[in-house]
Design an enzyme around this catalytic site. Sequence first.
Site: not given
Length: 129
Positions: A8, A67, A115
């Site tokens: 995502h 991010h 991430e």
Amino acid sequence: MNVQGFSHVTINVSDLNHSLSFYLDVLKMRLVHRGRKDAYLEWGSAWICLQERPEKAKQREQLGVDHVAFYIDEKDFDKAVKQLQENNVEIVRGPIKRGLGWSVNFLDLDGTQLELHTSTLAERMKVWQ
């Protein structure tokens, strides 16, 4: 590191209501969850989180992508974290349990936050609803 794909993107926005009208009406994303300061949207198999951060509007370069997250199977997560640590990668959050999955946030060489995340949007929504 056995990354299996894109997870995502979280995007900082100055006004959540204003941004939602664009993502929902213009881009035709599907609203999955609306919080006080965030919203989760789905677009095919991709999902994004919009998070209202008006304080970032003064620092124009801070609006936009917060991010980029990549999905990784939970069985590979600890090994990936160890690999980051062994390579002196700057870890900025985690590893932590977030919802039903594990996350670790780290910086690339230019300071872009990335991430590794082990759960899906459906799994995240189980703890948000």
